[in-house]
Each structure stands twice: as C-alpha cells, then as structure tokens.
Write an enzyme that holds these catalytic residues in place. Structure first.
Site, PDB file in Angstrom:
ATOM      1  N   LYS A 140       0.863  -1.182   0.000  1.00 23.32           N
ATOM      2  CA  LYS A 140       0.000   0.000   0.000  1.00 23.32           C
ATOM      3  C   LYS A 140       0.899   1.232   0.000  1.00 23.32           C
ATOM      4  O   LYS A 140       1.649   1.461   0.946  1.00 23.32           O
ATOM      5  CB  LYS A 140      -0.898  -0.014   1.244  1.00 23.32           C
ATOM      6  N   HIS A 185      -0.331   1.656  16.095  1.00 22.22           N
ATOM      7  CA  HIS A 185       0.352   2.775  15.444  1.00 22.22           C
ATOM      8  C   HIS A 185      -0.624   3.582  14.597  1.00 22.22           C
ATOM      9  O   HIS A 185      -1.729   3.132  14.308  1.00 22.22           O
ATOM     10  CB  HIS A 185       1.527   2.277  14.581  1.00 22.22           C
TER      11      HIS A 185
END
Length: 358
Positions: free
Chosen positions: A217, A292
């Site tokens: 990605k 995260h």
C-alpha cells in the site's frame, strides 16, 4: 477498472488551498492525544524513548557473540516495542530510491490519469487507487490517498492493475518484492531463534514461501492545514505477520509505547518492521502487535510504502505454537484462519465504534 469515486480525493481537497479541513476529517477529541504536525511531534519525541535501531549485518558475520546479540536485540524489540528500525538489511539503496521515484511519479500524474486505476471498495475490488471510506460509527475519514496491490508471489499478481506510468513501475516493484521477501525470511529466522525455536519455524507456521503473500500500500499524505485535528491513518494494529515500511524521509509514523505516543525518527537507509497480529498469535503474545497511526504536516507531502506479509486466508491456521504454551504461559488465542481473524477484528472494530458513538 471502475472509476466511480465514493469519497473526494484528499489530494484534490488539499490542492484547493483550504485553511481548515472538512468536518468529516476532524478526529474525535479522544483521538487527539499527541496528535499534531509530524515535524513538531518528531522534535518532541527526541528526549523520550526511541524505537530500537538494529543492524542486521552482524548476524551474517562470523562473530558468534555478535550474532547472539543481534538475535537478542530483535527479540527484545519485538517483545517490548513490537516495532524496530532495521539497517544492514541488504536491499540496495539504489533500488529503494528507484521504488520511491516510481511511486512518486505515479502520484504526480494528473488526477484523471490516476482515476483510471480507481478501485471500487463497495464491490470488493480493493486493489488499485483509492481513498479510505468511513468504516466506523463516527464517520471520520483519513487524510490520505493510496495505491494498493498484491506484489508477491509473482504468479498471484494482476499486472493489469499495476500503474503503466511510470514505465519502469512493474520492473522496479517486482525487483523490490523479491529482495524484500528475502529480508522477511531473515526476520522470521531471527525472531524464531529469539524464542528458542528452530530458525525456520515461524515462517513455516505463517505459510512459508508458498503461502505467505506480500501486499503493498503506497500511502500519499498531502499537506494538511490542521494537522492537530487529522490523521493520515487512524490508530490500528496490522493483521499481517510482519509489516515493512519505507518512506520519503518525511516523518509521520507514531507508535504507542508505555501508554504514550512516540513519533518515529527518520533513520537513513532503514526499513521499519512491525510485528502484526498473526505473529502475535503464533508467538502466544510473546511478540507484540504494535498500535500505530500516521501523522500529517503543513509543510511537505509524505509518501510511505507499507508492505504486509500475510498468511493465506484459509490454508494457514493461526494458533499459539505448542512449544510456547505451558501451565505458566497458557494459550492466549483461540485457533483461527487469517480470514476469520480479519472478520473478527472488523466486527470488534464496528462494535467499539458503535459504543463510542453512543
């Protein structure tokens, strides 16, 4: 490929020179702890704990003591942080620079050219060019556009989805995928040894060379006029076994450690490695899947390449290894396929979002 756009491209929004972001990008108050301009947050993090930096070159040295230290350093980072910077990984910087340039060149194309590669999430076609749909009860969006596709093994890739511009995109991405697959094997080896297991154990458990895939990605984060209100990617853990991240030397990665958000420094010639959910399950929680998120900033476009090492959806059964289960360390996870884990996680996220919205 479908070209229907269900949400506005963030790049298009940012290019209008707006002074404030639309309300659908404004995060809830509960999400704004240590949320701010990535450059400022990076400076604030300098005096606090730092994500470990590990040089993998020493593992290939003839110094047995140095090899053991490397194994222990990787084990400690994966157990304590769930994330680490790795240098000495062996991927030529010239290749990494070419990959960065290819990704940047694609995102520099006119919008109408990028839209030719648009995905269609509503129909399940997730590969291609896209922007995040609001999949939570709050309806909040992320300040990013992206390009997503399977990159390894080669026999499973659909090159008709990959960008045709720049002309070297396919060649460079294939070359990088092969190099990174080798790095992934080395990381699994170190992580196995860190648990006192045979060096090939963890990789085999999550699919091995045949059934472990790499999904890439490319995240594109435009400049944002209100970075203290927006996120590039909202807080999450990865479903993968391992995730690798490289970027264009603009900060933005933030990880949750010791109940605080720590902004990652930009370490030259490094890759960031995350422990994902699948490895946490197999290790019976000895390795931690790290929470995260991605910050944005007012000054520079950030581009990051996130590569997810994922088990086969159905062939691989994720379960704590018997060697890591005992009366003192009972099993923390019920067996599940990767597909089942993803579905469970989506369901839990929907429930959390629903409760938060009440």
């Amino acid at each position: 490929m479908a070209t229907n756009v269900l949400v506005p491209r963030v790049e298009s929004l940012a290019s209008t020179g707006l002074d404030s972001i639309p309300t659908e990008y404004v995060r809830l108050e509960s999400e704004r702890d240590h949320l701010g301009d990535a450059f400022e947050e990076e400076k604030k993090s300098e005096e606090g704990p730092q994500i470990p930096i590990i040089d993998l070159k020493v593992f290939d040295s003839g110094d047995e003591a140095a090899r053991k230290r490397c194994v222990e350093d990787v084990r400690a980072a994966a157990s304590d942080w769930g994330v680490m910077h790795i240098v000495g990984h062996g991927i030529p910087m010239e290749l990494i620079d070419r990959l960065r340039e290819a990704g940047k060149t694609f995102f520099d194309l006119p919008m109408e050219e990028k839209e030719k590669y648009a995905n269609d999430q509503s129909s399940g076609m997730i590969q291609g060019y896209g922007s995040k749909l609001a999949n939570n009860a709050s309806g909040k969006l992320e300040w990013e556009d992206y390009f997503f596709h399977l990159m390894f093994p080669e026999n499973l890739t659909d090159l008709s989805i990959w960008p045709k511009h720049p002309s070297n995109y396919v060649e460079v991405t294939k070359e990088f995928a092969k190099e990174l697959r080798g790095v992934a094997s080395n990381m699994f080896k170190l992580l196995s040894l860190g648990l006192g297991l045979p060096e090939d154990k963890l990789e085999a458990e999550v699919g091995g060379m045949e059934d472990l895939i790499l999904q890439m990605k490319i995240n594109y984060y435009p400049k944002c006029p209100q970075p203290s209100l927006a996120v590039g990617v909202e807080a999450h853990t990865d479903v993968s076994a391992l995730s690798f991240i490289l970027h264009n030397n603009v900060p933005g990665l933030q990880v949750h450690y010791a109940d605080k958000w720590v902004t990652a420094k930009c370490i030259p010639e490094s890759l960031v490695v995350h422990v994902g959910d699948s490895l946490e399950i197999v290790s019976n929680g000895k390795y931690k899947s790290v929470l995260h998120r991605g910050l944005v900033n007012k000054e520079k476009v950030r581009i990051s390449w996130a590569i997810f090492c994922e088990p086969h959806k159905e062939k691989v059964l994720l379960r704590p290894l018997p060697e890591l289960v005992s009366d003192e360390a009972p099993s923390k996870f019920a067996p599940r396929t990767f597909a089942q884990h993803v579905q469970q996680k989506i369901f839990k996220k929907a429930q959390v979002s629903l409760n938060a919205a009440k």
